[in-house]
Design an enzyme around this catalytic site. Structure first.
Site, PDB file in Angstrom:
ATOM      1  N   GLY A 103       0.698  -1.238  -0.028  1.00  0.00           N
ATOM      2  CA  GLY A 103      -0.105   0.065   0.025  1.00  0.00           C
ATOM      3  C   GLY A 103       0.905   1.052   0.086  1.00  0.00           C
ATOM      4  O   GLY A 103       1.915   1.458   0.559  1.00  0.00           O
TER       5      GLY A 103
ATOM      6  N   ARG B 103       1.354  -5.912  -5.015  1.00  0.00           N
ATOM      7  CA  ARG B 103       1.189  -6.654  -4.069  1.00  0.00           C
ATOM      8  C   ARG B 103       1.822  -8.233  -4.038  1.00  0.00           C
ATOM      9  O   ARG B 103       1.591  -8.904  -3.213  1.00  0.00           O
ATOM     10  CB  ARG B 103      -0.002  -7.023  -3.272  1.00  0.00           C
TER      11      ARG B 103
ATOM     12  N   ASP C 183       5.782  -5.037   6.814  1.00  0.00           N
ATOM     13  CA  ASP C 183       6.594  -6.023   7.744  1.00  0.00           C
ATOM     14  C   ASP C 183       6.588  -7.258   6.815  1.00  0.00           C
ATOM     15  O   ASP C 183       7.818  -7.985   6.713  1.00  0.00           O
ATOM     16  CB  ASP C 183       5.899  -6.412   9.046  1.00  0.00           C
ATOM     17  N   ASP C 184       5.711  -7.734   5.897  1.00  0.00           N
ATOM     18  CA  ASP C 184       5.672  -8.801   5.162  1.00  0.00           C
ATOM     19  C   ASP C 184       6.931  -8.663   4.051  1.00  0.00           C
ATOM     20  O   ASP C 184       7.751  -9.636   3.735  1.00  0.00           O
ATOM     21  CB  ASP C 184       4.374  -9.183   4.504  1.00  0.00           C
TER      22      ASP C 184
ATOM     23  N   LYS D  66       8.145   0.974   5.647  1.00  0.00           N
ATOM     24  CA  LYS D  66       6.954   1.696   5.035  1.00  0.00           C
ATOM     25  C   LYS D  66       5.621   1.470   5.685  1.00  0.00           C
ATOM     26  O   LYS D  66       5.397  -0.061   5.588  1.00  0.00           O
ATOM     27  CB  LYS D  66       7.019   1.740   3.714  1.00  0.00           C
ATOM     28  N   THR D  67       4.840   2.104   6.146  1.00  0.00           N
ATOM     29  CA  THR D  67       3.239   1.614   6.189  1.00  0.00           C
ATOM     30  C   THR D  67       2.631   2.675   7.109  1.00  0.00           C
ATOM     31  O   THR D  67       3.056   3.058   8.366  1.00  0.00           O
ATOM     32  CB  THR D  67       3.095   0.230   6.792  1.00  0.00           C
ATOM     33  N   ILE D  68       1.544   3.120   6.695  1.00  0.00           N
ATOM     34  CA  ILE D  68       0.770   4.087   7.339  1.00  0.00           C
ATOM     35  C   ILE D  68       0.404   3.447   8.541  1.00  0.00           C
ATOM     36  O   ILE D  68       0.040   4.303   9.544  1.00  0.00           O
ATOM     37  CB  ILE D  68      -0.463   4.966   6.490  1.00  0.00           C
ATOM     38  N   ASP D  69       0.133   2.402   8.690  1.00  0.00           N
ATOM     39  CA  ASP D  69      -0.594   1.413   9.700  1.00  0.00           C
ATOM     40  C   ASP D  69       0.000   1.834  11.106  1.00  0.00           C
ATOM     41  O   ASP D  69      -0.267   1.660  12.095  1.00  0.00           O
ATOM     42  CB  ASP D  69      -0.825   0.061   9.728  1.00  0.00           C
TER      43      ASP D  69
ATOM     44  N   LYS E 293     -25.554  19.139  16.710  1.00  0.00           N
ATOM     45  CA  LYS E 293     -26.607  18.061  16.263  1.00  0.00           C
ATOM     46  C   LYS E 293     -26.235  16.611  15.856  1.00  0.00           C
ATOM     47  O   LYS E 293     -27.157  15.869  15.691  1.00  0.00           O
ATOM     48  CB  LYS E 293     -27.407  18.733  15.414  1.00  0.00           C
TER      49      LYS E 293
ATOM     50  N   MET F 119      -8.547   3.938   8.449  1.00  0.00           N
ATOM     51  CA  MET F 119      -7.975   2.722   7.944  1.00  0.00           C
ATOM     52  C   MET F 119      -6.918   2.058   8.683  1.00  0.00           C
ATOM     53  O   MET F 119      -6.325   2.738   9.465  1.00  0.00           O
ATOM     54  CB  MET F 119      -7.142   3.262   6.649  1.00  0.00           C
TER      55      MET F 119
ATOM     56  N   ARG G  38      -5.958  -2.539   9.147  1.00  0.00           N
ATOM     57  CA  ARG G  38      -6.726  -3.784   9.413  1.00  0.00           C
ATOM     58  C   ARG G  38      -6.367  -4.467  10.746  1.00  0.00           C
ATOM     59  O   ARG G  38      -7.308  -4.791  11.525  1.00  0.00           O
ATOM     60  CB  ARG G  38      -6.581  -4.739   8.382  1.00  0.00           C
TER      61      ARG G  38
ATOM     62  N   TYR H 114      -7.950   6.632   2.064  1.00  0.00           N
ATOM     63  CA  TYR H 114      -7.360   7.084   0.862  1.00  0.00           C
ATOM     64  C   TYR H 114      -7.207   8.430   0.716  1.00  0.00           C
ATOM     65  O   TYR H 114      -6.232   9.000  -0.029  1.00  0.00           O
ATOM     66  CB  TYR H 114      -8.412   6.603  -0.460  1.00  0.00           C
ATOM     67  N   GLU H 115      -7.443   9.344   1.623  1.00  0.00           N
ATOM     68  CA  GLU H 115      -7.397  10.655   1.783  1.00  0.00           C
ATOM     69  C   GLU H 115      -5.921  11.064   2.488  1.00  0.00           C
ATOM     70  O   GLU H 115      -5.451  12.170   2.212  1.00  0.00           O
ATOM     71  CB  GLU H 115      -8.189  11.261   2.799  1.00  0.00           C
TER      72      GLU H 115
END
Lengths: 551, 551
Positions: B78, B142, B172-173, B199-202, B239, B247, B249, B424-425
């Site tokens: 990703g 991927r 990691d993978d 790398k990873t935004i997670d 209100k 995002m 998982r 995705y933003e």
């Protein structure tokens, strides 16, 4: 109060104002004005506030011993970036005139005026909100000021607080009401003035004298940041079509401005769909053909912008919705019969009880959407158009269309979708430099109009693509923007809503480019709003204004 | 190329690097390393790349006549902000060493290596992508590098291009596979080195030596900008409850970081839900009670953050999903029977064919979600967990719970919801200064590791909450981060995924504050990423790192 590092720095920002507002201000009367249409009727309805001259400001001599002014301010309707700066502009304006001046904020919108709920806005409150987003300083609300008893309740509290003026910050409807209020007080010989300020992220309150409503600049910048980020993702991952719905029920200014900033593959413009009397199938076909053409180049990805209010601009959908509203109106025999039907028989039954044309449209819709049209109804039994997920409706129908095209050998590709809806992400963003400056100038301008005893005016700041120094501040009689329109069965004087003009420069530029943007990948990535960098990054306003003013 | 004003200015930015990388670099060997667990097995699996020493960089003497290096770079998985800067860091690093060095980019991810699809990355290409978001310079993919024939195909093209090294930029993978590849080539006596980049935004690739994965800083800043804007709207309009899914998982680092930045009323942490073995009803009750308590103060609004992967951390949901996967597996008798059922009979039938506990959970779900679980299945017949709209599931269930509480006199209020999903933003946003600097430094570090002939290392830049000058660059043997885990039924050596630690400083701080944030309104509005302003606005990294490094 725990605030972010950016907010801390941003609190120090001193908004730029037109040169005419930096010292003492002289008011210059321009030509007498007339309403945009229906002059005789509007003149008759507004005997005290019709035909007043345009006002522009020039540098003047400092007048001494100005009396303190007491002003009440109201935020009306949906949030828009910069509201707090309008308020701080008013505050600084009246305090500069005389430090004894006072600013009161009515709480929770126009209802606060009627219910006498208010606070005094002191320097320490104001300072916490300078250059911030949101309307939380006093809150907003959607109560409409339309009846005499409301005006009288307003007058009551105005007298208690010895107010010289009310400033109503709102959209076209709120400014219309501000003018009705001004006329009402003037007719009664009351000193209470009413001044309006043009607010709305939708961008549909604008005309010759009001170049743009505040908040439009910031909101479209936030949406364009996100659209750009998604475009970059689409172009990197190359596996999705992103269908992005953008807030705004009546006009497509937001979609158009975002398209000009980001150059997506598809942008639907409601006004065009209506003008061309397009069917839903035509809209879907237009989109599917672009998807198919891009797939020919191996580009199974893209971005489509969809205005929130699209459905109501598609003639056949409008008719279908209106027929459903009649058929399923609360308490009718047909509604009772409908309610007793089995779920699976409903679409069939309804399609037999509406016109054949509408039945055809209903049957063409994805099941989920058809059910939503029949079932999700407001307390009056009307279809809740705002709940319709237009982006998903179009996505599903494009998918179906592509399957047909594949069958017919006209499409070879993959179509995966991601859906987005941007609205709340931008309404309360901290204002861009432009909106911070523009709003502050509008507020300051309002204070000058008040100090000169004017009523029924809207604060106006023009020449907005020039540096702030050269902006032209002044006042415009609200009646000048009015015409007569049918509302709830009656003709009423209202400010004309500005839809996207199909012969206007922004749309024409867009139209000349969209073919290229559709098939090639011409994405632009605007990035986030910047406050501290080079002026061409930080101080430039919308593409819409740039194109309109380049005329 | 038509690019935005910001992009134009941003192209000029020269990323900051650790002092050790500004001149000639000397490599200093540290202690020999061991894997975090399962040392004997991992040592056996990686005879050539196990136990290598940590490497840190110091200023050294300029070595003359360095041979040119040829490097191939791969983006894997990703998108994450800053990938282009890793590549420009490698490029500048190897060119500084010897201007004859060459950088090749394999196209579309690891598949490009296997299929021999590549381009040479020349200075003019690189210059167009400096400090930009996205992975579009060469694309990502991927494809997993897990089989010998893939490694051999890679070797083939490496020999053709006379490559010294591959740099694999991934999570990691991908970094696990990079190490397997390094070992494979080393075992064969091939000169081809393999270096990884985190790398990873997670944010779930981190450990003692890798403080953070790149992209996490920028992505969480973008999400926090939006959450802040929505919070300001919630607090102005008063209100809606906004349910925002984020995002990611497997880990809840994104939600936790965004919570620390914005202080919303509710933040669910998957790891906590799993640790406490919470049921769906318990999660819903927790949320409903906060809604009810806020309503007591008249605050019928709020913001809740929900991690995308939550469902899979709720033990009873995990069991239900697994039972559904078994019951409805493609081609089984039960699946055939299920397919022939009437829609309205399906839930009942399924609930009779799973365990009573799971049946109870299934029957507690809103119909739409129950149907989705039974019907939206991937080609293997498995429930597509990623399609479940967790934010709506929770919103609907909280609504139901509140209705019960109202009935019981425990709740008086209104509950209106708005739903958002942010992912995705932020994945392809232009990198923040931190990620621009960090990524460039990682890339440059990789070039130094390559020039010294190392393989099986990950580029590492530490001390990241200090100014970039003081960052510590070096290399970490990938085997050091490994343990043995069961994957698809087999024990495999993998890099340990870093979940949110419930005894870690960021979670503990969050936990100590969340009660106050829930009932009061303590929102912080971070605003958009700034590139040009004061350093405390532009150059500060995550709250997570700040808390972790304050230990």
């Amino acid at each position: 109060m725990n605030i972010s590092a950016l907010q801390k720095e941003r609190a120090k920002y001193q908004p730029k104002v037109p040169k005419s507002l930096t010292g003492a201000v002289k008011l210059v009367e321009g030509a007498k004005t007339e309403s945009v249409a229906d002059q005789a009727e509007i003149a008759k309805l507004f005997p005290n506030t019709y035909g007043m001259p345009l006002i522009s400001f020039e540098a003047g001599e400092v007048k001494k011993d100005r009396q303190p002014l007491n002003v009440g301010v109201i935020l009306s309707g949906g949030q828009a970036p910069g509201g707090h700066n309008v308020i701080s502009g008013i505050f600084d304006g009246i305090k500069k005139l005389n430090p004894e001046s006072k600013l009161y904020g009515f709480l929770g919108g126009p209802g606060g005026l009627v219910d006498h709920k208010y606070i005094e806005l002191t320097a320490d409150i104001i300072d916490d909100y300078r250059n911030t987003g949101g309307f939380d300083i006093i809150g907003s609300g959607r109560t409409k000021l339309e009846e005499d008893w409301q005006y009288d309740k307003g007058l009551e509290i105005a007298k208690d607080l010895d107010l010289n003026s009310l400033v109503i910050i709102g959209g076209d409807d709120s400014n219309t009401n501000a003018c009705v209020l001004a006329e009402y007080y003037a007719a009664k010989g009351e000193k209470l003035q009413v001044i309006g300020c043009p607010k709305t992220i939708d961008g549909d309150l604008k005309n010759e004298m009001i170049e743009t409503s505040f908040g439009f600049d910031t909101a479209t910048k936030v949406y364009s940041e996100l659209i750009g980020n998604i475009q970059r993702d689409a172009n990197s991952a190359k596996k999705y079509w992103h269908f992005i719905k953008l807030m705004g029920r009546s006009a497509s200014h937001i979609g158009l401005e975002c398209a000009l900033k980001t150059q997506p593959n598809i942008t639907l413009i409601s006004e065009e769909v209506e003008e061309k009397q397009q069917t839903l199938d035509e809209v879907v076909t237009y989109m599917a053909e672009i998807v198919a053409k891009r797939a020919e180049n191996g580009d199974n990805f893209g971005v489509a912008l969809i205005p929130e209010g699209l459905i109501e601009f598609i003639p056949e959908m409008k008719i279908l919705i209106s027929e459903l509203n009649d058929l399923l109106a609360e308490g009718t025999d047909s509604e009772k019969e409908f309610k007793h039907l089995k779920k699976s028989h409903r679409v069939e039954w309804v399609s037999e009880h509406i016109t054949p044309d509408s039945a055809k449209v209903l049957l063409s819709l994805p099941t989920g959407i058809a059910n939503q049209l029949m079932l999700d109804r407001d307390p009056h039994g009307n279809v809740q158009v705002s709940l319709i997920e237009t982006e998903k409706l179009l996505g599903e129908m494009v998918d179906t269309k592509l399957a047909e095209m594949k069958e017919a050998g006209q499409y070879v590709g993959k179509f995966g979708t991601q859906y987005h809806f941007f609205g709340y992400e931008g309404r309360c963003a901290a204002p861009s430099n432009f909106d911070a400056d523009y709003c502050y100038s509008l507020g300051y301008t309002a204070s000058v109009l008040i100090s000169d005893g004017l009523t029924g005016y809207m604060a106006s700041v023009r020449n907005t693509t020039a540096p702030a120094d050269d902006w032209i501040a002044g006042g415009v009689p609200v009646t000048m923007m009015m015409n007569m329109e049918k509302r709830h069965g009656h003709m009423k004087p209202v400010i004309q809503k500005a839809l996207v003009e199909l012969d206007g420069a922004p749309y024409k530029y867009f139209k000349s480019k969209r073919g290229e943007w559709a098939y090639n990948t011409c994405f632009i990535y605007p990035g986030p709003i910047q406050y501290f960098g080079p002026t061409e990054v930080c101080d430039v306003t919308t593409e819409t204004l740039k194109l309109e003013q380049a005329k």
